[in-house]
Structure formats: C-alpha cells, structure tokens
Design an enzyme around this catalytic site. Structure first.
Site, PDB file in Angstrom:
ATOM      1  N   SER A  49      -4.140  -2.729   9.056  1.00  0.00           N
ATOM      2  CA  SER A  49      -4.616  -2.611   7.685  1.00  0.00           C
ATOM      3  C   SER A  49      -5.270  -3.916   7.235  1.00  0.00           C
ATOM      4  CB  SER A  49      -3.454  -2.253   6.752  1.00  0.00           C
ATOM      5  OG  SER A  49      -3.850  -2.295   5.395  1.00  0.00           O
ATOM      6  N   ASP A  99      -8.380   2.899   5.805  1.00  0.00           N
ATOM      7  CA  ASP A  99      -7.199   2.141   5.390  1.00  0.00           C
ATOM      8  C   ASP A  99      -6.714   2.601   4.018  1.00  0.00           C
ATOM      9  OD1 ASP A  99      -5.274  -0.103   5.562  1.00  0.00           O
ATOM     10  OD2 ASP A  99      -6.418  -0.843   3.857  1.00  0.00           O
ATOM     11  N   HIS A 115      -6.728 -14.572   4.211  1.00  0.00           N
ATOM     12  CA  HIS A 115      -5.943 -13.475   3.645  1.00  0.00           C
ATOM     13  C   HIS A 115      -4.496 -13.910   3.510  1.00  0.00           C
ATOM     14  CE1 HIS A 115      -4.574  -9.389   2.792  1.00  0.00           C
ATOM     15  NE2 HIS A 115      -3.562  -9.639   3.596  1.00  0.00           N
ATOM     16  N   ARG A 165       1.066   6.267   3.816  1.00  0.00           N
ATOM     17  CA  ARG A 165       2.233   5.502   4.258  1.00  0.00           C
ATOM     18  C   ARG A 165       3.159   5.197   3.089  1.00  0.00           C
ATOM     19  NH1 ARG A 165      -0.519   0.530   6.181  1.00  0.00           N
ATOM     20  NH2 ARG A 165       1.584  -0.300   6.381  1.00  0.00           N
ATOM     21  N   LYS A 171      -9.917  -4.862   7.313  1.00  0.00           N
ATOM     22  CA  LYS A 171     -10.712  -5.302   6.156  1.00  0.00           C
ATOM     23  C   LYS A 171     -11.432  -6.613   6.446  1.00  0.00           C
ATOM     24  CE  LYS A 171      -7.240  -4.707   3.148  1.00  0.00           C
ATOM     25  NZ  LYS A 171      -6.267  -3.721   3.629  1.00  0.00           N
TER      26      LYS A 171
END
Length: 433
Positions: A183, A161, A82, A168, A187
C-alpha cells in the site's frame, strides 16, 4: 484463470506468479472480482503472508492500476518521503523547504488524516487561500519554478490501493505486513520517486507498536524498493510521545514556522535532520548523512529554508504573511492544565494525546467527520522535563466551553510527575537500507 483457484492457492501457502497477481488486481479494480472473493484472498494473505517477490509484484500491479507521474522531464533526481503515521508529525512540512533549499526538488502528493490528527494536506489547509489541489501541469510547473510542491493525491492515483484498503478496513486484514508495505510503496512508485525515504514509527502513537514489528515492515518495504529498482532507506523512529510540542493543524503550521527560523523543538529537529539528510544522500547531493545534516543546518541558519517555505505557500495561493505574522485561525477557547506537584513529567502517551486532540476537534473519528483546524493541544512540558507545581503542562484549544470540558476530563488523566526523571528511549533507533 479463476479467482477461486487463486484464493485456494494462497490459502494453501503457495506462491502466486506475477501474472496471477496482475489478474487479481486488474480484475478487482474493474469490478470483475467481487468484494467477497477479494475479502477471502486478503484473509488468506493475512494468515499465509507473501514472499518478497510476491509483495513486489503486488506493489507494481497496484502502482500501475491508475495514473503514474512522470517527473523525468523536469530533470534532477526526485526523492519522496513517507511516514507510517504519528502524533504531531509535521516533518513533511519542514523537510520540503529544507531539502528543496539544498538542491533536491520535492514533488509530493500527500493525504488527509483519518484518526488522531490531520494529515499533511489538512495542516496546509490551515493556511488561508492555500490550494491543496493542482492539476498535473500546475504541479510540475511549480516544481520546475521553485523546486517544491505538495498537493493532495489525485483521484486516480493507485485506485487499487484505495479500493483494497477500504476492504481491509472492514475485514480485519489491515495489519498484514505485505498489504501495508505494498500500500505504502505503490503510492511512492506511482508518484515517480527515484529515491524513497521511509520514517517507520513504532510505539504507542504509531501503527506498529513494537520495534520488532516496525523492523519487519521496514525491511519489507526496503526489499520492495530494491526489487523495483528504487533506492529505499527506512529510518526507525520512536513515537511513544508526540513529535514536537504542537498537536493540531494551525498549531503545527506555527511550530513549523518556528522550526524553519531556528526555534524548533529538539526532538522534531533531530528526526527532521535525520530524514532530510538521508533524502539528500538519496538525491545524490551529499555523500553521507553527516554532510547532509550540515547542509540542512546551513539552509536554516541562512534563511534559505524559511524563504523557500514562504515561496511555496505563496505559489500555491496561500497567505504566507499570515503564517509569518502568526495570524492563523486558532480556537477561541483555551485552557491550561497545571501540575499539582513539582517533579519530572513521567510520560505523555502519544496515543492518548492523539485521542485528546481528536476530542477537541483536531482529527477525524470517521471519514465523514470534519476537522476544526484551529483546535488542538500544546505540550508546555514533555516527558523527562521538570515542572514546578502550578506551572502549565498542557494547553488545550477548543471551539467551545463544552469541548474544552470534555478535553479536560481526558487531559487530567494524562498528567503525572515524579521525583525521578524517566528513562527515555532514543528517538532514532536504526536505519535500514
């Protein structure tokens, strides 16, 4: 248990239990807890923070709020990667075939972009016919067959999320490290990863502007991974100028094709080899990073990574020959930005290049915006390189003269040369594990 009591508890800086966090997330997803109470709780977290145990409990609760992918039936050790986001970051598209060619299967769910440029799924959408949406059976079957699939996130993957992030975004609580970390990691956990490699970027084109901010986020995410039994490695990389030379969806696919055939920009290859080597370490096919880099380089020189990329595109319905032949749709209008003087290019602020690319149509200003896949920017020169007067520094690609004219006004403010070469920071700052 009442939500108002849990808001007060966090407001006072107290630690929430696993059961209390589970109550908050479960009831919020079901619509029992109203938005105004969740907003108050998020603001309390923003100011009071969360302990590592709390953040890990929040991550797990969010991961369990929807579908979870079980990759165990496929065998092997799955490693996910990621990036916290940047300009010109196409490393996923390089790493997938390289790592898969080295024996570590890659089953990845990615997102679309919101902001400067498209996300991985937008870039893949530039390949004619490519299917970004597969059902779970098709997804797993492809990974079993060729060791690689990249698809759009399913609608019910970590719904907590999606809902919390949207909240947010409109309550000024995005930049909370526990909320960012949970967050990202929720995932990865829901997608079935056993090993997780994080590219945590810092600089003008990144969400975290300073190295110290990036380091705090990286340590938090690595800590969450350890708490939840996932091997997690964070690589801190610089995003003060775009990664590679292409910024824009079709343009970046073509740059990936070049890179997989041994013609990639030096900075893109350095970051990709570092991340890929750690993926091989986490996948337990090499014992250290240097051996991982050797194996990845061999996949490039042998053509194995390039062939894996073409197979991947074809298996998901994409026209691999259009990519191989460089026949992707590119915007019909282009304009070079020329250097007025000879000298060293001083800087290319990644954030400003990203805004330029978005202005040309390569990104989304809002969720409702559409992307023009053929538009973008190519950096003919990068910071620290010499340019002669009259040589191109940037090449703009737009769908109309009007768009190019707007891009030209922005681009002219970005170009500066000087007699002295600028001092550039290292691309890879440190690794946290």
């Amino acid at each position: 248990m009442r939500m108002v009591d849990l808001i007060e508890k966090k407001r006072e800086g107290e630690i929430l239990s696993k059961e209390e966090i589970g109550f908050i997330i479960g009831n919020y997803v079901q619509g029992v807890i109203p938005e105004y109470q969740m907003s108050a709780w998020a603001m309390a977290v923003y100011f009071r923070g969360m302990s590592l145990d709390e953040t890990a409990d929040l991550t797990l609760a969010m991961a369990q709020s929807g579908d979870q992918l079980d990759l165990s039936a496929l065998g092997g050790r799955f490693v996910d990667k990621h990036s916290t986001g940047g300009v010109g970051d196409k490393t996923t598209l390089l790493l997938g075939p390289m790592v898969a060619a080295c024996g570590v299967p890659v089953a990845k769910m990615s997102g679309r972009g919101l902001g400067h440029t498209g996300g991985t799924i937008d870039k893949l959408s530039a390949v004619p016919g490519f299917r970004v949406e597969l059902n779970q059976e098709e997804f797993l079957a492809q990974v079993k067959k060729i060791g690689l699939s990249v698809i759009a996130q399913t609608g019910n993957l970590v719904p907590a999320d999606k809902k919390l992030y949207a909240l947010r975004d409109v309550t000024a609580t995005v930049s909370s490290v526990p909320l960012i970390a949970s967050s990202v990691m929720s995932k990865k956990i829901a997608a079935g990863a056993q090993g997780i490699v994080l590219d945590v970027k810092y600089g003008s084109g990144a969400f975290m502007k300073t190295l110290e901010e990036a380091r705090v986020l990286a340590k938090t995410m690595v800590g969450i991974g350890k708490e939840l039994g996932r091997q997690t490695i964070a690589v801190l990389s610089n995003m003060n100028q775009p990664l590679g030379r292409a910024v824009g969806n079709s343009l970046e696919i073509l740059e990936v094709a070049d890179a997989l055939q041994g013609k990639g920009p030096i900075d893109l290859m350095e970051v990709s080899l570092e991340l890929g080597a750690w993926m091989l370490v986490a996948g337990q096919v090499v014992s250290d990073v240097e051996k991982g880099k050797e194996k990845l380089r061999a996949s490039l020189t042998s053509g194995a990574a390039w062939n894996k990329f073409l197979s991947f595109l074809s298996e998901q319905g994409g026209d691999a020959q259009a990519v191989a032949g460089r026949h992707l749709k590119i915007a019909p209008w282009n304009l070079p930005i020329l250097a007025h003087d000879s000298g060293f290019v001083q800087e290319f602020d990644a954030h400003k290049i990203g805004i330029l690319a978005m202005t040309l149509g390569a990104g989304r200003a809002t969720k409702e915006s559409s992307i023009d896949l053929g538009t973008g920017v190519v950096l003919a020169k990068k910071a620290g390189e010499w340019v002669e007067a009259g040589e191109p520094i940037l090449q703009l690609y737009g769908s109309s003269k009007e768009t190019l004219a707007e891009g030209l006004m922005l681009a002219n403010r970005l170009v500066s040369v000087g007699n002295e070469a600028p001092e550039l920071p290292p691309l890879i700052e440190e690794v946290i594990q």
